[in-house]
Design a protein around this motif. Structure first.
Motif, mmCIF file in Angstrom:
data_model
loop_
_atom_site.group_PDB
_atom_site.id
_atom_site.type_symbol
_atom_site.label_atom_id
_atom_site.label_comp_id
_atom_site.label_asym_id
_atom_site.label_seq_id
_atom_site.Cartn_x
_atom_site.Cartn_y
_atom_site.Cartn_z
ATOM 1 N N GLU A 138 -9.684 5.688 -9.307
ATOM 2 C CA GLU A 138 -8.646 4.646 -9.228
ATOM 3 C C GLU A 138 -7.458 5.123 -8.402
ATOM 4 O O GLU A 138 -6.895 4.364 -7.608
ATOM 5 C CB GLU A 138 -8.182 4.260 -10.632
ATOM 6 C CG GLU A 138 -9.230 3.541 -11.451
ATOM 7 C CD GLU A 138 -8.805 3.358 -12.902
ATOM 8 O OE1 GLU A 138 -9.229 2.332 -13.484
ATOM 9 O OE2 GLU A 138 -8.065 4.207 -13.427
ATOM 10 N N VAL B 47 -8.375 4.951 -4.737
ATOM 11 C CA VAL B 47 -8.344 3.559 -4.274
ATOM 12 C C VAL B 47 -6.903 3.137 -4.020
ATOM 13 O O VAL B 47 -6.584 2.508 -2.999
ATOM 14 C CB VAL B 47 -9.028 2.621 -5.299
ATOM 15 C CG1 VAL B 47 -8.736 1.165 -4.988
ATOM 16 C CG2 VAL B 47 -10.513 2.872 -5.329
ATOM 17 N N ARG B 48 -5.994 3.492 -4.927
ATOM 18 C CA ARG B 48 -4.565 3.142 -4.753
ATOM 19 C C ARG B 48 -3.976 3.853 -3.534
ATOM 20 O O ARG B 48 -3.167 3.273 -2.815
ATOM 21 C CB ARG B 48 -3.770 3.513 -6.011
ATOM 22 C CG ARG B 48 -4.203 2.784 -7.248
ATOM 23 C CD ARG B 48 -3.747 1.327 -7.211
ATOM 24 N NE ARG B 48 -4.351 0.564 -8.266
ATOM 25 C CZ ARG B 48 -3.846 0.428 -9.486
ATOM 26 N NH1 ARG B 48 -2.710 0.999 -9.797
ATOM 27 N NH2 ARG B 48 -4.477 -0.287 -10.386
ATOM 28 N N THR C 236 -5.610 4.717 -0.801
ATOM 29 C CA THR C 236 -6.148 4.013 0.375
ATOM 30 C C THR C 236 -5.429 2.686 0.595
ATOM 31 O O THR C 236 -5.064 2.350 1.731
ATOM 32 C CB THR C 236 -7.663 3.782 0.208
ATOM 33 O OG1 THR C 236 -8.301 5.035 -0.036
ATOM 34 C CG2 THR C 236 -8.247 3.133 1.441
ATOM 35 N N GLU C 237 -5.207 1.938 -0.486
ATOM 36 C CA GLU C 237 -4.491 0.666 -0.377
ATOM 37 C C GLU C 237 -3.058 0.870 0.115
ATOM 38 O O GLU C 237 -2.564 0.110 0.964
ATOM 39 C CB GLU C 237 -4.476 -0.047 -1.729
ATOM 40 C CG GLU C 237 -5.812 -0.592 -2.156
ATOM 41 C CD GLU C 237 -5.799 -1.128 -3.583
ATOM 42 O OE1 GLU C 237 -4.780 -0.955 -4.301
ATOM 43 O OE2 GLU C 237 -6.808 -1.727 -3.988
ATOM 44 N N ALA C 238 -2.382 1.894 -0.412
ATOM 45 C CA ALA C 238 -1.002 2.164 0.000
ATOM 46 C C ALA C 238 -0.942 2.558 1.473
ATOM 47 O O ALA C 238 -0.047 2.117 2.218
ATOM 48 C CB ALA C 238 -0.389 3.251 -0.882
ATOM 49 N N LYS D 234 -3.036 1.707 3.847
ATOM 50 C CA LYS D 234 -3.310 0.510 4.661
ATOM 51 C C LYS D 234 -2.091 -0.409 4.717
ATOM 52 O O LYS D 234 -1.724 -0.919 5.775
ATOM 53 C CB LYS D 234 -4.504 -0.259 4.078
ATOM 54 C CG LYS D 234 -4.888 -1.470 4.917
ATOM 55 C CD LYS D 234 -6.069 -2.185 4.317
ATOM 56 C CE LYS D 234 -6.524 -3.384 5.100
ATOM 57 N NZ LYS D 234 -5.540 -4.244 5.631
ATOM 58 N N THR D 235 -1.431 -0.603 3.569
ATOM 59 C CA THR D 235 -0.239 -1.456 3.534
ATOM 60 C C THR D 235 0.868 -0.874 4.398
ATOM 61 O O THR D 235 1.521 -1.594 5.171
ATOM 62 C CB THR D 235 0.256 -1.610 2.079
ATOM 63 O OG1 THR D 235 -0.802 -2.148 1.294
ATOM 64 C CG2 THR D 235 1.461 -2.524 2.016
#
Length: 142
Positions: free
Chosen positions: A125, A128-129, A131-133, A135-136
């Motif tokens: 998890e 995943v966070r 990677t999301e951060a 990308k954002t």
């Protein structure tokens, strides 16, 4: 040799006389401005002085109509809004970068859960966070 010098001098003299012709300016009945070497018959024409030196220094700007002043005011308002939005975006990017640093450097990250309390993120998890951060930040921050 004399003929060549004489022909060059004659052509220069004729060229100078052609450049010295008077030019006239007038406006016809339709409001169109004309320039010509011969003045029109039956209309007043003003001679144009071609020997004036070019203008130097600053030239006075034409007066600005009221519509342009209103447009400038709107442009200034939009520019201020853009500055405010840019400041907000910059602050959010700083928060996102801080959050990303926390996710990368702290393996024991907790998040609040609905209904109260906290839940610890497992390693999958957390990745995943991260990677999301990333990308954002790549999408919205410069």
């Amino acid at each position: 040799m004399r003929r060549m010098i004489l022909s060059v001098a004659l052509s220069m003299t004729m060229g100078l006389s052609a450049h010295a012709a008077q030019i006239y300016k007038w406006v016809d009945a339709q409001g169109v401005t004309h320039f010509d070497a011969t003045p029109p018959a039956g209309q007043p024409a003003n001679p144009v002085d071609l020997q004036q030196p070019p203008l130097t220094g600053s030239v006075a700007m034409p007066t600005v109509p009221e519509a342009d002043a209103q447009q400038r005011a709107i442009d200034d308002k939009v520019k201020k809004e853009i500055k405010v939005n840019e400041a907000k975006r910059s602050a959010m990017c700083e928060v996102m970068r801080t959050n990303l640093a926390q996710l990368r450097n702290n393996p024991r990250v907790r998040e609040p859960v609905v209904g109260g309390g906290f839940k610890r993120l497992n390693e999958d998890e957390r990745q995943v966070r991260i990677t999301e951060a990333e990308k954002t930040i790549a999408d919205y921050c410069r």
